[in-house]
Design an enzyme around this catalytic site. Sequence first.
Site, short mmCIF file in Angstrom:
data_model
loop_
_atom_site.label_atom_id
_atom_site.label_comp_id
_atom_site.label_asym_id
_atom_site.label_seq_id
_atom_site.Cartn_x
_atom_site.Cartn_y
_atom_site.Cartn_z
N VAL A 112 44.38 20.04 27.87
CA VAL A 112 44.55 19.91 26.73
C VAL A 112 43.65 21.20 25.78
O VAL A 112 42.46 21.16 26.00
CB VAL A 112 44.13 18.60 26.10
N LYS A 113 44.54 22.01 25.02
CA LYS A 113 43.78 22.99 24.45
C LYS A 113 43.20 22.61 23.25
O LYS A 113 44.05 22.20 22.13
CB LYS A 113 44.60 24.15 24.14
N VAL A 114 41.89 22.67 22.99
CA VAL A 114 41.22 22.15 21.74
C VAL A 114 40.62 23.49 21.05
O VAL A 114 39.71 24.02 21.69
CB VAL A 114 40.25 21.12 22.02
#
Length: 225
Positions: free
Chosen positions: A86-88
């Site tokens: 998950v890219k945050v």
Amino acid sequence: MRYLLDTADLAAIRRFCDIFPVAGVTSNPSIVKKEGKIDFFAHMNEIRSIIGPGKPLHIQVTALDTEGMIRDADTLLTKVDKEVYVKVPVTMEGIRAIKRLKAQGVHVTGTAIYSSQQGFLAMEAGADCIAPYFNRMENMGLDPDGIIAALAEMIRLYQYPTEILAASFKNAGQVDRAFLAGAQTATMDPSILEGVLTQPHITNAVAAFDADWKSVFGECTLAEL
Ligand code: E4P
């Protein structure tokens, strides 16, 4: 060195995974926009089926607040799979989301990194990968090589399990510099990889070998002699 494709173009992912040693795929909302109004989760699942279960698929959240980012992450894990990174974005809201997602055992990539301090914070918050934006930093007059080297040095010195996933490239020379500065992984548009192997001096050299061989042996290939 690991090469990832920074695209959501299914045809390109199929073609380039066949040719190159591709280690995974990344995207962000601007990259997704290029594909038009796609069936987002079906599209991401198709990318997964192309690259296979063992390779990292990094997908960015779109919410701007921590709670929304966590909801986005839950949705990705449910509608794509539990292995998604998950890219945050490493913002105030994002760093809180990274801490919480890591506490739940989710794979997390801290993105939109323009400074060593931002990267250090993401590492300390537990991010598995950090994505410094090479070309964007260079455009700002910053020193992307030095910033990546500082991140790599801290990882080495304190043995963080974090991987540097350098991003935002406009040419292959920048990718080389990121690797030399200490990035283990780099993500790039497929055109950058293609450009490396299709320069005229390479095709000219191969054409000359071909002409010399045929001038002696005709159309017979080596295997046909
Ligand atoms: C990674 O996925 C980054 O979001 C991306 O490489 C940014 O690239 P850009 O600077 O070309 O937009």
